[in-house]
Scaffold this active site. Sequence first.
Site, mmCIF file in Angstrom:
data_model
loop_
_atom_site.group_PDB
_atom_site.id
_atom_site.type_symbol
_atom_site.label_atom_id
_atom_site.label_comp_id
_atom_site.label_asym_id
_atom_site.label_seq_id
_atom_site.Cartn_x
_atom_site.Cartn_y
_atom_site.Cartn_z
ATOM 1 N NE ARG A 108 -3.768 0.908 2.030
ATOM 2 C CZ ARG A 108 -4.957 1.201 2.551
ATOM 3 N NH1 ARG A 108 -5.074 2.096 3.503
ATOM 4 N NH2 ARG A 108 -6.037 0.586 2.125
ATOM 5 C CG HIS A 135 -8.400 0.490 -2.532
ATOM 6 N ND1 HIS A 135 -7.638 -0.581 -2.123
ATOM 7 C CD2 HIS A 135 -9.069 0.922 -1.420
ATOM 8 C CE1 HIS A 135 -7.846 -0.789 -0.834
ATOM 9 N NE2 HIS A 135 -8.704 0.099 -0.391
ATOM 10 C CD GLN A 138 -13.033 -0.964 -0.131
ATOM 11 O OE1 GLN A 138 -12.160 -0.888 0.718
ATOM 12 N NE2 GLN A 138 -14.290 -1.260 0.176
ATOM 13 C CG ASP A 231 -13.083 7.303 -1.073
ATOM 14 O OD1 ASP A 231 -12.953 7.184 0.163
ATOM 15 O OD2 ASP A 231 -12.119 7.186 -1.868
ATOM 16 C CB CYS A 272 -13.771 2.239 0.425
ATOM 17 S SG CYS A 272 -13.309 3.980 0.345
ATOM 18 N NE ARG A 317 -11.034 -4.222 1.224
ATOM 19 C CZ ARG A 317 -9.997 -3.427 1.544
ATOM 20 N NH1 ARG A 317 -10.171 -2.419 2.361
ATOM 21 N NH2 ARG A 317 -8.799 -3.628 1.015
HETATM 22 N N1 NVA Z 1 -9.544 7.385 -1.585
HETATM 23 C C1 NVA Z 1 -9.178 6.963 -0.257
HETATM 24 C C2 NVA Z 1 -9.476 5.503 -0.072
HETATM 25 C C3 NVA Z 1 -9.204 4.990 1.323
HETATM 26 C C4 NVA Z 1 -9.520 3.527 1.460
HETATM 27 C C5 NVA Z 1 -7.711 7.272 -0.010
HETATM 28 O O1 NVA Z 1 -6.895 6.962 -0.871
HETATM 29 O O2 NVA Z 1 -7.383 7.832 1.045
HETATM 30 N N1 CP Z 2 -11.089 0.736 2.853
HETATM 31 C C1 CP Z 2 -9.799 0.666 3.216
HETATM 32 O O1 CP Z 2 -8.903 0.393 2.413
HETATM 33 O O2 CP Z 2 -9.587 0.882 4.539
HETATM 34 P P1 CP Z 2 -8.162 1.054 5.231
HETATM 35 O O3 CP Z 2 -7.580 2.337 4.710
HETATM 36 O O4 CP Z 2 -8.472 1.102 6.700
HETATM 37 O O5 CP Z 2 -7.300 -0.127 4.867
#
Ligand code: NVA
Ligand code: CP
Length: 331
Positions: A108, A135, A138, A231, A272, A317
């Site tokens: 990540r 992502h 997800q 989101d 998400c 998830r």
């Molecule tokens: N768009 C958000 C998704 C978090 C799961 C981010 O990248 O922070």
């Molecule tokens: N939805 C998601 O990816 O959550 P986290 O950022 O907590 O992993």
Amino acid sequence: MSINLKGRHFLTLLDFTPEEIHYLIELSEQVKKEKKEGVFPRRLEHKNIALLFEKNSTRTRCAFTVAAVDEGAHPEFLGKNDVQFGKKESVADTARVLGRMFDGIQFRGFKHETVEILAQHAGVPVWNGLTDSYHPTQILADFLTVKEQRGHLKGIVFSYVGDGRNNMANSLMIGAAKMGMDFRIVAPKSLFPDTALVRTATEIAEKTGGSILLTDHIEEGVRNADVIYTDVWVSMGEEAQFEERIKLLLPYQVNTKMMALTGKPDTIFLHCLPAFHDTLTDVGADINKRFGLTAMEVTNCVFESANSKVWDEAENRMHTIKAVMIATLAD
Ligand code: NVA
Ligand code: CP
């Protein structure tokens, strides 16, 4: 047709056929059922899994950890401050080291290119647990949740509302096109997704019987929606942009008025997570102090309503990530 994903990376849904995505969702249903029945086949015994994180995470980190342990594997968390990654050792060199010790690597982080370099050099499956661009794990959880609620994916009217050019919008658009959904991005024009990606999604949708619509018109975008998805307005790494995004996106807040505009009483609300639906977080409290808002992308009323399936989605998830690891790693 038998599907075999062993040895494959999982970087974006662009790399997977509709049949392969259906297979991963069906495998997720199977492993979810097994876990509910207390059946643990330990398909990943003696496998070691690296969990490499440049950005924070609750769901993704916990999902990989629990799924790995359920299947008999050993997960090892490698936070960006714990390892030499990128600071004293290049991404390619790190990939070659991790690939000699681990059987699979979750990443990540920020640049999508980083996960591609890892995949190029690791010699073991690499799974994208979120980059600035995509992502994909997800989306499997989101679609499993929709399938549980509606029984199918093809033809589902799926409206994504808010920041139309972030990792979630990109991944949902590709996934929805592959599944033959009627997919809409409902956002201000300045936050529409990349034109080339929209073209790709539209070409995919033409083959699957789906469709892609971009609109800044809320009524048009959410009419008949089976799913309203949103989101955060400011993704990880973009924190300086709160003021500008609030101004742009406040009209796109998911609230009871918007839910009513679908014309369907049972429209599902998904997110998400994490979500700014109240002021019970440091950021939520700060935004309340600075801008007087009690919620951002979704009101507490919708978030806590019976239409909201966000906890099923969060649980999913784990089942979907388990399916991805089994499909790409198990003997
Ligand atoms: N768009 C958000 C998704 C978090 C799961 C981010 O990248 O922070
Ligand atoms: N939805 C998601 O990816 O959550 P986290 O950022 O907590 O992993």
